[in-house]
Design a protein around this motif. Structure first.
Motif, mmCIF file in Angstrom:
data_model
loop_
_atom_site.group_PDB
_atom_site.id
_atom_site.type_symbol
_atom_site.label_atom_id
_atom_site.label_comp_id
_atom_site.label_asym_id
_atom_site.label_seq_id
_atom_site.Cartn_x
_atom_site.Cartn_y
_atom_site.Cartn_z
ATOM 1 N N MET A 85 0.839 -1.199 0.000
ATOM 2 C CA MET A 85 0.000 0.000 0.000
ATOM 3 C C MET A 85 0.869 1.243 0.000
ATOM 4 N N LEU A 86 0.572 2.154 -0.876
ATOM 5 C CA LEU A 86 1.284 3.423 -0.917
ATOM 6 C C LEU A 86 0.699 4.390 0.123
ATOM 7 N N GLY A 87 1.502 5.367 0.534
ATOM 8 C CA GLY A 87 1.002 6.423 1.406
ATOM 9 C C GLY A 87 0.865 6.059 2.861
ATOM 10 N N LYS A 88 1.516 5.011 3.312
ATOM 11 C CA LYS A 88 1.388 4.605 4.713
ATOM 12 C C LYS A 88 1.999 5.664 5.639
ATOM 13 N N ILE A 89 1.393 5.809 6.817
ATOM 14 C CA ILE A 89 1.894 6.680 7.869
ATOM 15 C C ILE A 89 2.278 5.800 9.049
ATOM 16 N N ALA A 90 3.483 5.983 9.557
ATOM 17 C CA ALA A 90 3.971 5.195 10.688
ATOM 18 C C ALA A 90 4.163 6.110 11.890
ATOM 19 N N LEU A 91 3.638 5.715 13.043
ATOM 20 C CA LEU A 91 3.505 6.639 14.174
ATOM 21 C C LEU A 91 4.455 6.380 15.335
ATOM 22 N N GLU A 92 4.920 5.175 15.509
ATOM 23 C CA GLU A 92 5.778 4.859 16.662
ATOM 24 C C GLU A 92 7.177 4.527 16.167
ATOM 25 N N GLU A 93 7.930 5.556 15.827
ATOM 26 C CA GLU A 93 9.233 5.369 15.200
ATOM 27 C C GLU A 93 10.273 6.157 15.995
ATOM 28 N N ALA A 94 11.279 5.446 16.498
ATOM 29 C CA ALA A 94 12.189 6.015 17.484
ATOM 30 C C ALA A 94 13.362 6.752 16.846
ATOM 31 N N TRP A 95 13.879 7.677 17.599
ATOM 32 C CA TRP A 95 15.004 8.530 17.214
ATOM 33 C C TRP A 95 15.739 8.899 18.493
ATOM 34 N N THR A 96 16.987 9.275 18.374
ATOM 35 C CA THR A 96 17.693 9.744 19.554
ATOM 36 C C THR A 96 18.686 10.821 19.159
ATOM 37 N N LEU A 97 19.302 11.409 20.160
ATOM 38 C CA LEU A 97 20.374 12.381 19.970
ATOM 39 C C LEU A 97 21.460 12.050 20.975
ATOM 40 N N PRO A 98 22.697 12.433 20.719
ATOM 41 C CA PRO A 98 23.790 12.029 21.609
ATOM 42 C C PRO A 98 23.566 12.399 23.067
ATOM 43 N N GLU A 99 22.916 13.520 23.327
ATOM 44 C CA GLU A 99 22.696 13.956 24.706
ATOM 45 C C GLU A 99 21.810 13.000 25.497
ATOM 46 N N ALA A 100 21.066 12.133 24.807
ATOM 47 C CA ALA A 100 20.144 11.216 25.480
ATOM 48 C C ALA A 100 20.798 9.898 25.864
ATOM 49 N N SER A 101 22.096 9.768 25.652
ATOM 50 C CA SER A 101 22.759 8.486 25.908
ATOM 51 C C SER A 101 22.684 8.071 27.372
ATOM 52 N N SER A 102 22.507 9.030 28.272
ATOM 53 C CA SER A 102 22.425 8.686 29.695
ATOM 54 C C SER A 102 21.150 7.930 30.032
ATOM 55 N N SER A 103 20.103 8.092 29.209
ATOM 56 C CA SER A 103 18.834 7.416 29.497
ATOM 57 C C SER A 103 18.625 6.170 28.647
ATOM 58 N N PHE A 104 19.470 5.968 27.612
ATOM 59 C CA PHE A 104 19.337 4.750 26.821
ATOM 60 C C PHE A 104 20.642 4.424 26.121
ATOM 61 N N ASP A 105 21.165 3.251 26.403
ATOM 62 C CA ASP A 105 22.347 2.729 25.727
ATOM 63 C C ASP A 105 21.886 1.560 24.867
ATOM 64 N N PRO A 106 21.978 1.661 23.525
ATOM 65 C CA PRO A 106 21.499 0.573 22.658
ATOM 66 C C PRO A 106 22.091 -0.786 22.993
ATOM 67 N N LEU A 107 23.334 -0.814 23.467
ATOM 68 C CA LEU A 107 23.964 -2.097 23.797
ATOM 69 C C LEU A 107 23.352 -2.737 25.031
ATOM 70 N N SER A 108 22.569 -1.959 25.815
ATOM 71 C CA SER A 108 21.903 -2.551 26.971
ATOM 72 C C SER A 108 20.724 -3.424 26.560
ATOM 73 N N LEU A 109 20.213 -3.210 25.348
ATOM 74 C CA LEU A 109 19.074 -3.977 24.868
ATOM 75 C C LEU A 109 19.514 -5.247 24.163
ATOM 76 N N ALA A 110 20.543 -5.144 23.357
ATOM 77 C CA ALA A 110 21.040 -6.299 22.614
ATOM 78 C C ALA A 110 22.426 -5.974 22.080
ATOM 79 N N PRO A 111 23.291 -6.987 21.933
ATOM 80 C CA PRO A 111 24.613 -6.728 21.361
ATOM 81 C C PRO A 111 24.503 -6.176 19.945
ATOM 82 N N LYS A 112 25.510 -5.434 19.545
ATOM 83 C CA LYS A 112 25.544 -4.863 18.205
ATOM 84 C C LYS A 112 25.392 -5.964 17.159
#
Length: 378
Positions: free
Chosen positions: A1-28
């Protein structure tokens, strides 16, 4: 389907590293190659995959636990403002393809309302807010602030006035709860079970505390096919016995299911199961469901192929387009305004029904394009 809208899509910025470390969820390499790089990227690989999979627009939000993971009020408020400013700048680089949900510190309801108002009225590109479940507080981070408490009415009043939907997203447990409930069963503490269990308790607390009755313009959005709630609706409504719980503040003449499609909505983020979707459709209706992916924790092609090929064969085209696009424009009306200016589309415009005039088709329903000779192999 064309024109889909996706609403729960994550993003981060370097300053937010104190609240989320990607390696804490799963190894690279476990989740989409480099999860950290994918979270930081907006306009490169993410946009390329959107183009390849018929996703017209993504609404971006700060990765969990985000601001809700910061127990220090001042740090939380400062990071929320920094993140919102940075996300506005990123979205405005390409506002026809991206929009933003504001991050808010929920330590103080009045301050949260003020930051939401700043994003919705003084900044551009924001269509609502996303809260990562409860707000951590206290010196040890074990205090949990929930938004069904009466002192949060000032926040809900602002969300209603601004027509800003509130997306309740999962987050990790506090250190104390992690130790008491999930030690030795860490595999269940996150997406498999813990996330949904915590969010559905919080969301049902908001509903049954009467927040939606006091503020009938408030809209709640839950991801992951409703965090288990649609499949338990009979039991939830059956067991909220008014004689047993006479002090419950929710309207006495309503069931929880009555709020879906008008004030409560779910998305398909990270839950690409057609039987689960059909169950949700039966319980809460197509008007209450919206497409989402949960990138970069989930695959854009995987979520899109599921919806475009598998769900498409199970739904009528109008419900497919409602879920894939048009419902999002009703729930998030800012998407129809400048700078996004999205419009509702028909099944034909989304490429899921109608005459394929670009292929020379003049008669609908010709699965075999030759009138008298079978072209499709048996």
């Amino acid at each position: 389907m064309l024109g889909k809208i996706a609403l729960e899509e994550a993003w981060t910025l370097p300053e937010a590293s104190s609240s989320f470390d990607p390696l804490s969820l799963a190894p690279k390499g476990v989740i989409g190659g480099d999860l950290g790089a994918n979270l930081l990227d907006i306009h490169s690989e993410r946009l390329s995959q959107m183009n390849e999979n018929g996703v017209e627009l993504m609404v971006l939000s700060l990765v969990s636990a985000g601001i809700q993971g910061l127990s220090d009020r001042s740090a939380a408020e400062n990071l929320a403002r920094t993140a919102n400013d940075a996300l506005e700048a990123a979205v405005l680089q390409n506002p026809t393809r991206f929009a933003a949900m504001s991050a808010l510190s929920m330590h103080d309801a009045a301050q949260a309302a003020a930051e939401l108002r700043r994003c919705m009225t003084q900044k551009r590109g924001f269509v609502g807010c996303l809260l990562n479940d409860f707000q951590s507080a206290g010196e040890d981070g074990n205090t949990m602030l929930f938004y069904d408490a009466p002192e949060y009415d000032v926040f809900w009043a602002a969300a209603e006035e601004l027509d800003a939907p509130v997306y309740i997203h999962p987050r990790s447990a506090t250190p104390l709860i992690q130790a008491q409930m999930w030690k030795g069963r860490e595999q269940l503490a996150y997406s498999a079970l813990g996330y949904a269990n915590r969010v559905n308790m919080h969301a049902l607390g908001i509903i049954t505390s009467g927040v939606l009755d006091r503020f009938p313009g408030v809209k709640l959005v839950l991801g992951h096919m409703g965090e288990h709630i649609p499949y338990d609706l009979y039991r939830i409504d059956h067991k909220l016995n008014r004689a047993r719980f006479p002090n419950m503040r929710m309207r006495k003449d309503k069931l929880v299911r009555d709020y879906f499609g008008s004030q409560v909505f779910i998305t398909t983020s990270g839950h690409f199961s057609t039987p689960a979707l059909l169950c949700a459709l039966t319980e809460i209706g197509a008007d209450a469901i919206m497409f989402s992916i949960d990138y970069p924790f989930e695959s854009i092609p995987n979520g899109s192929v599921w919806f475009d090929e598998h769900v498409r064969d199970s739904l009528n085209s109008r419900d497919l387009v409602k879920i894939g696009r048009n419902n999002a424009l009703k729930v998030y009306p800012k998407l129809k305004e400048t700078p996004h200016e999205l419009k509702e589309m028909t099944p034909s415009e989304c490429g899921v029904e109608g005459l394929k005039t670009d292929e020379g088709e003049v008669e609908f329903g010709l699965y075999n394009k030759h009138w008298s000779k079978r072209l499709i192999k048996q």
